[in-house]
Design a protein around this motif. Structure first.
Motif, short mmCIF file in Angstrom:
data_model
loop_
_atom_site.label_atom_id
_atom_site.label_comp_id
_atom_site.label_asym_id
_atom_site.label_seq_id
_atom_site.Cartn_x
_atom_site.Cartn_y
_atom_site.Cartn_z
N PRO A 77 51.95 20.71 -28.53
CA PRO A 77 50.59 20.16 -28.42
C PRO A 77 50.50 18.73 -27.87
O PRO A 77 49.40 18.27 -27.56
N HIS A 78 51.63 18.04 -27.77
CA HIS A 78 51.62 16.66 -27.27
C HIS A 78 52.60 16.54 -26.10
O HIS A 78 53.78 16.87 -26.25
N LEU A 79 52.10 16.08 -24.96
CA LEU A 79 52.90 16.00 -23.75
C LEU A 79 53.17 14.54 -23.38
O LEU A 79 52.38 13.65 -23.69
N ASP A 80 54.29 14.32 -22.69
CA ASP A 80 54.62 12.98 -22.24
C ASP A 80 53.87 12.59 -20.97
O ASP A 80 53.41 11.46 -20.83
N LEU A 81 53.74 13.54 -20.06
CA LEU A 81 53.21 13.22 -18.74
C LEU A 81 52.63 14.46 -18.08
O LEU A 81 53.20 15.55 -18.19
N THR A 82 51.49 14.28 -17.44
CA THR A 82 50.92 15.33 -16.58
C THR A 82 50.88 14.82 -15.14
O THR A 82 50.48 13.68 -14.89
N ILE A 83 51.33 15.67 -14.23
CA ILE A 83 51.24 15.38 -12.80
C ILE A 83 50.28 16.40 -12.19
O ILE A 83 50.47 17.60 -12.34
N ASP A 84 49.26 15.90 -11.50
CA ASP A 84 48.24 16.80 -10.96
C ASP A 84 47.66 16.20 -9.70
O ASP A 84 47.79 15.00 -9.44
N GLY A 85 47.01 17.02 -8.92
CA GLY A 85 46.31 16.56 -7.74
C GLY A 85 44.87 16.20 -8.07
O GLY A 85 44.45 16.20 -9.22
N ALA A 102 40.59 25.26 -11.86
CA ALA A 102 41.30 25.14 -13.14
C ALA A 102 40.88 23.91 -13.93
O ALA A 102 41.62 23.43 -14.78
N LEU A 103 39.66 23.39 -13.70
CA LEU A 103 39.26 22.12 -14.29
C LEU A 103 39.31 22.10 -15.81
O LEU A 103 39.69 21.10 -16.42
N LEU A 104 38.94 23.20 -16.46
CA LEU A 104 38.94 23.22 -17.93
C LEU A 104 40.34 23.02 -18.47
O LEU A 104 40.59 22.12 -19.28
N ARG A 105 41.28 23.82 -18.02
CA ARG A 105 42.65 23.71 -18.51
C ARG A 105 43.29 22.41 -18.05
O ARG A 105 44.09 21.80 -18.78
N GLU A 106 42.95 21.95 -16.85
CA GLU A 106 43.48 20.68 -16.38
C GLU A 106 43.04 19.53 -17.28
O GLU A 106 43.84 18.63 -17.59
N LYS A 107 41.79 19.55 -17.71
CA LYS A 107 41.31 18.46 -18.54
C LYS A 107 41.91 18.54 -19.95
O LYS A 107 42.26 17.51 -20.55
N ILE A 108 42.05 19.74 -20.48
CA ILE A 108 42.67 19.90 -21.80
C ILE A 108 44.10 19.37 -21.78
O ILE A 108 44.53 18.64 -22.68
N VAL A 109 44.85 19.73 -20.74
CA VAL A 109 46.24 19.29 -20.63
C VAL A 109 46.31 17.77 -20.42
O VAL A 109 47.17 17.09 -21.00
N ALA A 110 45.42 17.22 -19.61
CA ALA A 110 45.41 15.78 -19.38
C ALA A 110 45.16 15.02 -20.68
O ALA A 110 45.80 14.00 -20.96
N PHE A 111 44.22 15.52 -21.50
CA PHE A 111 43.92 14.88 -22.77
C PHE A 111 45.09 14.96 -23.74
O PHE A 111 45.24 14.11 -24.62
N ALA A 112 45.92 15.97 -23.59
CA ALA A 112 47.07 16.14 -24.49
C ALA A 112 48.27 15.31 -24.05
O ALA A 112 49.31 15.34 -24.72
N SER A 113 48.15 14.57 -22.96
CA SER A 113 49.28 13.84 -22.39
C SER A 113 49.17 12.34 -22.62
O SER A 113 48.08 11.77 -22.59
N ARG A 114 50.32 11.71 -22.82
CA ARG A 114 50.36 10.26 -22.97
C ARG A 114 49.97 9.58 -21.67
O ARG A 114 49.33 8.52 -21.68
#
Length: 233
Positions: A77-85, A102-114
């Motif tokens: 549930p907690h990520l170090d880094l997200t790389i996205d376009g 994929a905006l919904l999942r992209e935003k969820i993953v971004a919020f879970a990242s440091r």
């Protein structure tokens, strides 16, 4: 350099921020695909292992294809880094995303990242957000009524433009991985991204919008002359 080559060099430059054992979020779209391929090559070359959370089924399939370990936010549930376009990178590294659906999942993953790092070609850097149509993901039930409320919200924030339902290659309504619809909102310019984003988020029927505000920590931009520029918030 072509735009695609600029994306590739930006993706490869982002590898410098990836450390062994990191838990990573993987974005969606053509630019993110360059990063996934480069990350897979790095993992094979250096015998590294990363736990990767993809933001779409397509990205997940590509990650597995290049040998990366794919997991989920339920497991990690907690990520170090997200790389996205990104579709647009505006002032203060505020973004419009969602062109790939994929905006919904992209935003969820971004919020879970440091941290979130955006990779892009130079055309994505803009003086203001809005020239790229703003994606708004909505549930299918009452979508037309939700669309009317979205248009009304825009007028409150100085935004007026056509709202069109996204379709697929068969001219059928495009469905996200969560089986929702997407409206693309042609605004031209968004004077108050924070105000508009907050208001639209509260509308019943709206699942998420493509304004990513205050999420990106840095942007790595590939330039036409072959150089790399790093923008920081």
């Amino acid at each position: 350099m072509t735009a695609d080559e600029q994306k590739r060099v930006a993706a490869e430059a982002a590898l410098e921020h990836v450390k062994p054992g990191m838990k990573l979020g993987l974005g969606t779209g053509s630019t993110a695909a360059h990063f996934v391929k480069a990350l897979g090559a790095k993992a094979r070359r250096e015998a590294l292992d990363f736990l990767c959370v993809p933001t779409s089924q397509a990205t997940g399939a590509l990650a597995k294809e290049v040998g990366l370990t794919v997991t989920s936010l339920d497991e990690v549930p907690h990520l170090d880094l997200t790389i996205d376009g990104a579709d647009e990178i505006g002032p203060h590294l505020n973004l419009i995303k969602g062109g790939g659906g994929a905006l919904l999942r992209e935003k969820i993953v971004a919020f879970a990242s440091r941290q979130m790092i955006v990779i892009a070609d130079e055309s994505k850097v803009v003086p203001h957000l809005g020239n790229f149509p703003l994606p708004v993901e909505v549930v299918p039930f009452g979508a037309r009524a939700t669309g009317d409320r979205i248009l009304e919200a825009g007028k409150l924030y100085g935004c007026e433009g056509a709202l069109s339902l996204r379709t697929d290659e068969y001219d059928e309504p495009f469905l996200t991985d969560s089986n929702n619809l997407i409206f693309d909102w042609a605004l031209g310019e968004i004077p108050d991204p924070d105000g508009l984003g907050t208001y639209v988020s509260r509308l019943p029927g709206v699942v998420e919008h493509g304004l990513f505000l205050g999420l990106a920590h840095a942007a790595i931009i590939g330039r036409a002359d072959g150089t790399i520029e790093t923008l920081k918030r």
